[in-house]
Design a protein around this motif. Structure first.
Motif, PDB file in Angstrom:
ATOM      1  N   ALA A  21       0.822  -1.208   0.000  1.00 27.67           N
ATOM      2  CA  ALA A  21       0.000   0.000   0.000  1.00 27.67           C
ATOM      3  C   ALA A  21       0.855   1.257   0.000  1.00 27.67           C
ATOM      4  CB  ALA A  21      -0.931  -0.002   1.214  1.00 27.67           C
ATOM      5  N   SER A  22       2.092   1.148   0.498  1.00 28.84           N
ATOM      6  CA  SER A  22       2.939   2.331   0.588  1.00 28.84           C
ATOM      7  C   SER A  22       3.668   2.646  -0.704  1.00 28.84           C
ATOM      8  CB  SER A  22       3.966   2.129   1.724  1.00 28.84           C
ATOM      9  OG  SER A  22       4.880   1.102   1.375  1.00 28.84           O
ATOM     10  N   THR A  25       1.479   5.276  -6.220  1.00 30.05           N
ATOM     11  CA  THR A  25       0.289   4.894  -6.974  1.00 30.05           C
ATOM     12  C   THR A  25      -0.142   5.979  -7.941  1.00 30.05           C
ATOM     13  OG1 THR A  25      -1.124   5.762  -5.209  1.00 30.05           O
ATOM     14  CG2 THR A  25      -0.543   3.433  -5.094  1.00 30.05           C
ATOM     15  N   GLN A  30      -4.829   1.422  -7.519  1.00 31.37           N
ATOM     16  CA  GLN A  30      -4.564   0.447  -6.477  1.00 31.37           C
ATOM     17  C   GLN A  30      -5.604  -0.668  -6.541  1.00 31.37           C
ATOM     18  OE1 GLN A  30      -2.939   1.710  -2.555  1.00 31.37           O
ATOM     19  NE2 GLN A  30      -5.001   1.171  -1.866  1.00 31.37           N
ATOM     20  N   SER A 490     -16.027   4.379   8.312  1.00 35.88           N
ATOM     21  CA  SER A 490     -15.287   3.571   7.345  1.00 35.88           C
ATOM     22  C   SER A 490     -15.951   2.212   7.254  1.00 35.88           C
ATOM     23  CB  SER A 490     -13.838   3.406   7.792  1.00 35.88           C
ATOM     24  OG  SER A 490     -13.772   2.605   8.974  1.00 35.88           O
ATOM     25  N   GLN A 543     -13.851   2.642  -1.652  1.00 40.54           N
ATOM     26  CA  GLN A 543     -13.125   3.758  -2.263  1.00 40.54           C
ATOM     27  C   GLN A 543     -13.057   4.902  -1.264  1.00 40.54           C
ATOM     28  OE1 GLN A 543     -10.860   5.130  -4.195  1.00 40.54           O
ATOM     29  NE2 GLN A 543     -11.918   4.850  -6.155  1.00 40.54           N
ATOM     30  N   THR A 544     -11.842   5.345  -0.960  1.00 39.20           N
ATOM     31  CA  THR A 544     -11.635   6.460  -0.045  1.00 39.20           C
ATOM     32  C   THR A 544     -10.834   7.549  -0.754  1.00 39.20           C
ATOM     33  OG1 THR A 544      -9.486   5.712   0.844  1.00 39.20           O
ATOM     34  CG2 THR A 544     -11.491   4.770   1.822  1.00 39.20           C
ATOM     35  N   ARG A 545     -10.627   8.655  -0.080  1.00 37.91           N
ATOM     36  CA  ARG A 545      -9.826   9.736  -0.669  1.00 37.91           C
ATOM     37  C   ARG A 545      -8.403   9.282  -0.955  1.00 37.91           C
ATOM     38  NH1 ARG A 545     -11.593  15.124   2.855  1.00 37.91           N
ATOM     39  NH2 ARG A 545     -13.782  15.151   2.184  1.00 37.91           N
ATOM     40  N   ALA A 546      -7.937   8.314  -0.181  1.00 33.59           N
ATOM     41  CA  ALA A 546      -6.577   7.802  -0.368  1.00 33.59           C
ATOM     42  C   ALA A 546      -6.520   6.665  -1.383  1.00 33.59           C
ATOM     43  CB  ALA A 546      -6.017   7.336   0.969  1.00 33.59           C
ATOM     44  N   GLY A 547      -7.672   6.287  -1.947  1.00 30.60           N
ATOM     45  CA  GLY A 547      -7.716   5.178  -2.888  1.00 30.60           C
ATOM     46  C   GLY A 547      -8.525   4.028  -2.318  1.00 30.60           C
ATOM     47  N   TRP A 548      -8.427   2.888  -2.960  1.00 25.72           N
ATOM     48  CA  TRP A 548      -9.170   1.718  -2.513  1.00 25.72           C
ATOM     49  C   TRP A 548      -8.530   1.091  -1.286  1.00 25.72           C
ATOM     50  CZ3 TRP A 548     -13.863   0.234  -4.064  1.00 25.72           C
ATOM     51  CH2 TRP A 548     -14.336   0.716  -5.286  1.00 25.72           C
ATOM     52  N   VAL A 549      -9.378   0.720  -0.332  1.00 21.86           N
ATOM     53  CA  VAL A 549      -8.901   0.006   0.856  1.00 21.86           C
ATOM     54  C   VAL A 549      -9.816  -1.197   1.077  1.00 21.86           C
ATOM     55  CG1 VAL A 549      -7.938   2.054   1.953  1.00 21.86           C
ATOM     56  CG2 VAL A 549     -10.310   1.394   2.445  1.00 21.86           C
TER      57      VAL A 549
END
Length: 569
Positions: A21-22, A25, A30, A490, A543-549
């Motif tokens: 994840a780090s 991207t 992702q 979340s 889907q979040t502001r940081a991408g898919w989690v």
């Protein structure tokens, strides 16, 4: 025998996910796979990293879960897939098992004409339906796959040949079913060590499953439904030590998965899509949500007893309709449009008092409904769910089952066969009228599985979620959707919200600190609460502001595995 630490394995998977994840991207999308077992999540991630689609990853995860989570799902069972293809929309595949040609409505009746006890007919051949998961995987791969079919089975083959570790969850079920397996030597031979259930950390191999997967990889899906494997299934059912029955080569050869339009509705500013019949998941989840749409749940919040009271009331009204009207639409009239009709559901919502428990929850009469007898409870305890998003933004939400724990207890080529026929009503009639969910040749049993995909106001997918849990699946998914869409949680935090359900004595609430507090706060509404163990197996991608989690149920060993690297090839 070699042993490894299960807790150490989970930590290694978690560290791997964090490292992936780090990675940068900026030039890629992702990708994430979430399931009830870290090894299945990792198999999904591996397929995604190799350039596979969400459909490819889902197929690989089915094959791995068959091996590492045999109590819950596998290629000997069936499932439902909801799939979003980026730029082209959403569809579903029905891979639900079917009743063999020999099945008659009196299949589960005793000599006295009354239904035999449930646990009397689960073990053995009488409960086995024609498995659907391989045809589902085949259809998904043909429609949306990008890798070769053989590549999808490689992770499972590697684990079956090299060995997989017995988890605490699997060990617990092996202990519980130890006495049940006196008549099932194939299961004991594979999962017992020195005559006892394999201890936690034991490395087991499954050479029969590995050999069959190699054949399946080389010859394609027909290797499951024809030839040696079909003969092995028929033989296992016909010569079962308990309840021998007939499931023929013709039953297997004629099985077809069904691609059908997704069932969709709107909830506030969102569009939600799921499975149509024989799943009752989407109609019941969407019915509950629509009944709650007139209430400001966001303002009430997750800690307000009235929020949970309203949810409990809508739940019981929606289930009353579910139990009366749902079944296999190829055999009975299912008033799907009526059950989703906003005006009809507004009338049902009008039966809810914000201040007191109704207490009597009768089915309504949705537009297009016909008079019939209610269906019985659907068990579905041996179930799993997983969710995947790939680098191109395709999304898969799939629930898979063998029905009860370890299905029928029968095995063929290293995998368990389902007992899905006990998802039909055991009695073909009630009050003199035929049940919509009675068993008939070729019919698919009613299900509570509820794989769901949610679109935001901009038309983009924001969430894919589903769960295990039998009849409770619908509520596990519903409370998670409310948590995300109304309470701004979340997916991970929404999954962790207390589970809620009901029985003839009142409302059940999960027996934990939050559940007990909610139960106490709801007492003024007139509920008789029973704190209960309400396990689930929720998994999601979000889907979040940081991408898919990914998100996985904290009640079990599930995990999400993230791939932030460019796909190979």
């Amino acid at each position: 025998m070699a042993r490894h630490s299960w807790s150490m394995m989970k930590r290694l998977f978690a560290i791997s996910a964090l490292l992936c994840a780090s990675l940068p991207t900026l030039a890629m999308a992702q990708a994430v796979a979430s399931s009830a077992d870290p090894r299945a999540s990792e198999a999904g991630r591996q397929i995604l990293q190799e350039g596979g689609s969400a459909a490819d990853a889902a197929a690989a995860m089915v094959a791995v879960l068959t091996l590492v989570e045999p109590q819950s799902s596998g290629i000997g069972g069936g499932g439902f897939l909801v799939y979003h293809q980026q730029g082209k929309g959403i569809s579903t595949i029905d891979g639900r098992e079917t009743a063999p040609a020999a099945a008659k409505p009196d299949r589960f009746l005793g000599e006295d004409g009354k239904p035999r006890p449930f646990m009397d007919i689960v073990p053995g051949g009488l409960s086995v339906g024609v498995p659907g998961n391989i045809r589902l995987m085949e259809m998904a791969h043909k429609n949306w796959g990008t890798l070769r079919w053989s590549q999808l089975l490689a992770p499972a083959i590697k684990l079956a040949e090299g060995g997989f570790e017995v988890t605490p969850v699997l060990h617990d079920w092996l202990v519980r079913f130890d006495k049940n397996w006196a008549d099932f030597p194939d299961a004991r031979a594979l999962y017992h060590v020195d005559g006892k259930p394999a201890p936690v950390g034991t490395i087991l191999k499954n050479p029969a499953y590995a050999a069959f997967l190699r054949k399946l990889a080389a010859e394609g899906p027909d290797a499951f439904y024809r030839g040696d494997n079909a003969a092995a299934i028929s033989r296992a059912v016909a010569h079962a030590p308990r309840n021998p029955a007939e499931l023929t080569a013709a039953d297997l050869a004629s099985y077809q998965a069904k691609q059908q339009p997704a069932l969709c509705t709107t909830y506030r500013v969102y569009k939600l899509c799921g499975m149509g019949p024989p799943s009752s998941g989407a109609t019941t989840v969407f019915g509950i949500l629509t009944m709650l749409e007139g209430y400001n749940l966001k303002a009430m919040g997750k800690d307000n007893a009235m929020s949970w009271h309203l949810l409990a009331e809508a739940m019981q009204l929606a289930y009353a309709d579910r139990d009366l009207y749902m079944g296999d639409a190829a055999f009975v009239n299912v008033p799907v449009r009526g059950l989703l009709d906003k005006s009809y559901l507004a009338g049902r919502a009008g039966l809810i008092s914000p201040y007191v428990r109704k207490g009597d929850y009768q089915p309504g009469t949705p537009p297009g409904a016909e008079a019939r007898s209610p269906s019985g409870p659907v068990q579905e305890q041996g179930t799993t769910h997983f969710a995947v998003v790939d680098h191109q933004g395709n999304v898969a939400s799939m629930t898979s089952t063998v029905e009860s724990i370890f299905g029928s207890q029968l095995m063929a080529n290293g995998y368990f066969l389902n007992n899905e026929m006990t998802d039909f009503d055991l009695s073909p009639t009630k009050d003199g009228a035929p049940s919509a969910n009675r068993i008939e040749a070729g019919k698919r049993p009613l299900s509570s599985m509820a794989p769901t995909i949610v679109y935001g106001p901009d038309g983009k997918v924001i969430l894919a979620v589903g769960s295990a849990g039998g009849r409770r699946i619908i509520m596990h998914v519903t409370k998670t959707l409310i948590g995300v869409l109304d309470w701004d949680l979340s997916a991970q935090d929404a999954i962790a919200l207390p589970n809620i359900f009901f029985n003839k004595d009142g409302v059940l609430i999960e027996d934990n600190e939050d559940g007990r507090r909610i139960a106490a706060d709801m007492a003024p509404f007139g509920y008789a609460f029973t704190p209960s163990a309400l396990p689930s197996k929720l998994n999601a991608v979000e889907q979040t502001r940081a991408g898919w989690v990914g998100a996985a149920d904290p009640r079990g060993p599930g995990s999400a595995s993230v791939d932030g690297s460019p796909p190979q090839g």
